[in-house]
Write a protein that holds these residues in place. Structure first.
Motif, short mmCIF file in Angstrom:
data_model
loop_
_atom_site.label_atom_id
_atom_site.label_comp_id
_atom_site.label_asym_id
_atom_site.label_seq_id
_atom_site.Cartn_x
_atom_site.Cartn_y
_atom_site.Cartn_z
N VAL A 27 0.84 -1.21 0.00
CA VAL A 27 0.00 0.00 0.00
C VAL A 27 0.87 1.26 0.00
O VAL A 27 0.44 2.32 0.45
CB VAL A 27 -0.96 0.01 1.22
CG1 VAL A 27 -2.01 -1.08 1.10
CG2 VAL A 27 -0.19 -0.12 2.53
N ALA A 28 2.09 1.13 -0.56
CA ALA A 28 3.05 2.24 -0.48
C ALA A 28 2.54 3.50 -1.18
O ALA A 28 2.74 4.62 -0.69
CB ALA A 28 4.39 1.79 -1.07
N ALA A 29 1.88 3.34 -2.32
CA ALA A 29 1.40 4.53 -3.06
C ALA A 29 0.32 5.24 -2.25
O ALA A 29 0.33 6.47 -2.12
CB ALA A 29 0.86 4.11 -4.42
N GLU A 30 -0.62 4.46 -1.69
CA GLU A 30 -1.69 5.05 -0.85
C GLU A 30 -1.06 5.74 0.36
O GLU A 30 -1.47 6.82 0.77
CB GLU A 30 -2.68 3.99 -0.38
CG GLU A 30 -3.58 3.43 -1.47
CD GLU A 30 -2.92 2.30 -2.25
OE1 GLU A 30 -1.71 2.03 -2.06
OE2 GLU A 30 -3.62 1.69 -3.08
N TYR A 31 -0.06 5.08 0.93
CA TYR A 31 0.62 5.63 2.11
C TYR A 31 1.20 7.01 1.78
O TYR A 31 0.97 7.99 2.49
CB TYR A 31 1.75 4.67 2.53
CG TYR A 31 2.36 5.01 3.86
CD1 TYR A 31 2.15 4.20 4.96
CD2 TYR A 31 3.12 6.17 4.04
CE1 TYR A 31 2.69 4.53 6.20
CE2 TYR A 31 3.64 6.50 5.26
CZ TYR A 31 3.43 5.68 6.34
OH TYR A 31 3.94 6.01 7.55
N ASP A 32 1.94 7.07 0.68
CA ASP A 32 2.62 8.32 0.35
C ASP A 32 1.63 9.43 0.03
O ASP A 32 1.85 10.60 0.35
CB ASP A 32 3.55 8.09 -0.85
CG ASP A 32 4.63 9.15 -0.94
OD1 ASP A 32 5.18 9.51 0.12
OD2 ASP A 32 4.92 9.61 -2.04
N ARG A 33 0.50 9.04 -0.58
CA ARG A 33 -0.48 10.04 -1.02
C ARG A 33 -1.31 10.58 0.14
O ARG A 33 -1.62 11.76 0.19
CB ARG A 33 -1.40 9.38 -2.05
CG ARG A 33 -2.25 10.32 -2.83
CD ARG A 33 -2.79 9.70 -4.10
NE ARG A 33 -3.82 8.70 -3.85
CZ ARG A 33 -3.73 7.42 -4.16
NH1 ARG A 33 -2.65 6.95 -4.74
NH2 ARG A 33 -4.72 6.59 -3.92
N ALA A 34 -1.65 9.70 1.10
CA ALA A 34 -2.71 10.09 2.05
C ALA A 34 -2.29 10.20 3.50
O ALA A 34 -3.03 10.78 4.31
CB ALA A 34 -3.87 9.10 1.94
N ARG A 35 -1.13 9.66 3.88
CA ARG A 35 -0.73 9.79 5.29
C ARG A 35 -0.46 11.25 5.63
O ARG A 35 0.06 11.99 4.79
CB ARG A 35 0.53 8.96 5.56
CG ARG A 35 0.28 7.48 5.73
CD ARG A 35 -0.47 7.17 7.00
NE ARG A 35 -0.60 5.74 7.18
CZ ARG A 35 0.00 5.03 8.15
NH1 ARG A 35 0.76 5.64 9.04
NH2 ARG A 35 -0.19 3.74 8.23
N PRO A 36 -0.76 11.64 6.87
CA PRO A 36 -0.44 13.02 7.24
C PRO A 36 1.07 13.21 7.29
O PRO A 36 1.80 12.29 7.62
CB PRO A 36 -1.05 13.14 8.64
CG PRO A 36 -1.14 11.74 9.15
CD PRO A 36 -1.35 10.86 7.95
N GLY A 37 1.51 14.42 6.95
CA GLY A 37 2.92 14.75 7.13
C GLY A 37 3.16 15.19 8.56
O GLY A 37 2.39 14.84 9.47
N TYR A 38 4.21 15.95 8.76
CA TYR A 38 4.54 16.43 10.11
C TYR A 38 4.71 17.94 10.06
O TYR A 38 5.33 18.46 9.13
CB TYR A 38 5.83 15.77 10.59
CG TYR A 38 5.77 14.26 10.53
CD1 TYR A 38 4.95 13.55 11.39
CD2 TYR A 38 6.51 13.56 9.58
CE1 TYR A 38 4.87 12.16 11.31
CE2 TYR A 38 6.43 12.18 9.49
CZ TYR A 38 5.61 11.48 10.36
OH TYR A 38 5.52 10.13 10.28
N PRO A 39 4.18 18.66 11.06
CA PRO A 39 4.35 20.12 11.04
C PRO A 39 5.80 20.50 11.32
O PRO A 39 6.54 19.75 11.97
CB PRO A 39 3.43 20.58 12.18
CG PRO A 39 3.32 19.40 13.09
CD PRO A 39 3.45 18.17 12.23
N GLU A 40 6.18 21.67 10.81
CA GLU A 40 7.55 22.20 11.02
C GLU A 40 7.91 22.26 12.51
O GLU A 40 9.06 22.11 12.89
CB GLU A 40 7.67 23.61 10.44
CG GLU A 40 7.64 23.68 8.94
CD GLU A 40 8.97 23.25 8.31
OE1 GLU A 40 10.00 23.39 8.96
OE2 GLU A 40 8.92 22.77 7.16
N GLU A 41 6.88 22.49 13.36
CA GLU A 41 7.12 22.61 14.81
C GLU A 41 7.75 21.33 15.37
O GLU A 41 8.39 21.35 16.42
CB GLU A 41 5.82 22.90 15.58
CG GLU A 41 5.21 24.26 15.32
CD GLU A 41 4.51 24.35 13.96
OE1 GLU A 41 3.97 23.31 13.50
OE2 GLU A 41 4.52 25.43 13.36
#
Ligand SMILES: C[S@@+](CC[C@H](N)C(=O)[O-])C[C@H]1O[C@@H](n2cnc3c(N)ncnc32)[C@H](O)[C@@H]1O
Length: 256
Positions: A17-31
């Motif tokens: 599910v790597a493509a779904e992971y990269d597309r939809a997982r939340p990133g991380y805030p700069e903080e």
């Protein structure tokens, strides 16, 4: 299947599910990086960083953008392939946290973004300490859905009912981070609250990439996702979701 076999199967489930992971997982805030630098007492710029369990590179890209000299470490062929597609200029080494393919005292910081729980801490902590230079640090973090919010709690209950053998929720991190102080490290922690605005479809794609659903067959997964779509559209009839997170960061510093 034993509990440990179930766990190992889940740890290896991401590649499909790597493509779904990269597309939809939340990133991380700069903080997150600001808090990491504060707890470590050092800046990332020019630091030699190993991002272990790098997956598709969501955290690796953030660390590199903040000036770290970062190498990704990832055991899954599927996740590594997606990493190379998403971040072709960043270096990646195939390997895992329990047996790091690096020399003694060769890194300043080792990060595990939502990945430390897939290692065995009794192996991964001594491995990290071996590879770190004096005054180096381990940073582990998890982007946890904020369960003080009622719809997140309701979804947790639905997942636990639908997947009793696979879904354990966020059971607390102390069983992992509890290994740092006995290893002689100085530990600090910060919890950052943030949210993102996404569509119901985006949330469902993200769910598809979660290990408790990714480790099912498509036929097993479909009814769970269909029920989830219905519940979410009842909660958010316009299809737009404000998704709240608590980003739980622990930094453990080795003696100078
Ligand atoms: C939830 S993903 C996190 C990916 C990425 N760090 C991020 O922030 O999106 C967990 C990653 O850990 C990897 N993993 C599984 N077992 C591991 C191990 N023993 N050591 C290191 N990484 C592991 C998985 O292949 C997967 O890419």
């Amino acid at each position: 299947m034993t509990e440990d076999q179930n766990y190992r199967e889940a740890a290896g489930s991401f590649g499909a599910v790597a493509a779904e992971y990269d597309r939809a997982r939340p990133g991380y805030p700069e903080e997150l990086v600001d808090a990491l630098e504060r707890l470590w007492g050092r800046g990332l710029k020019g630091a030699r960083v190993l991002d272990v369990g790098a997956g598709t590179g969501i955290a690796t890209r953030l660390l590199a953008a903040r000036g770290a000299d970062v190498v990704a470490v990832e055991p899954s062929p599927g996740m590594a392939a997606q990493f190379l597609a998403s971040a072709p200029t960043l270096p990646l080494v195939r390997g895992g946290g329990d047996d790091l393919p690096f020399h003694d005292h060769s890194a300043d910081l080792i990060t595990y973004a939502q990945a430390f729980h897939w290692t065995y801490p009794e192996r991964s902590v001594p491995e990290a300490v071996r590879v770190l230079r004096p005054g180096g640090a381990i940073a582990v973090w998890w982007n946890v859905h904020d369960d003080t919010v009622p719809w997140i709690r309701a979804r947790d209950r639905r997942m636990a009912a639908a997947l009793p053998a696979r879904y354990s929720g966020y059971g607390g991190i102390s069983s992992f981070t509890g290994h740092f102080e006995p290893a002689g490290l100085t530990v600090g922690r910060a919890v950052l609250h943030w949210e993102r605005r996404v569509t119901v479809d985006h949330v469902l794609t993200d769910l598809t990439s979660r290990s408790y659903l990714a480790s099912l067959t498509p036929e097993e997964r479909a009814p769970v996702l269909a029920a989830e779509r219905e519940a979410m559209l009842t909660e958010f009839p316009d299809g737009v979701v404000v998704e709240p997170f608590a980003l739980d960061l622990t930094v453990a510093v080795t003696p100078s």
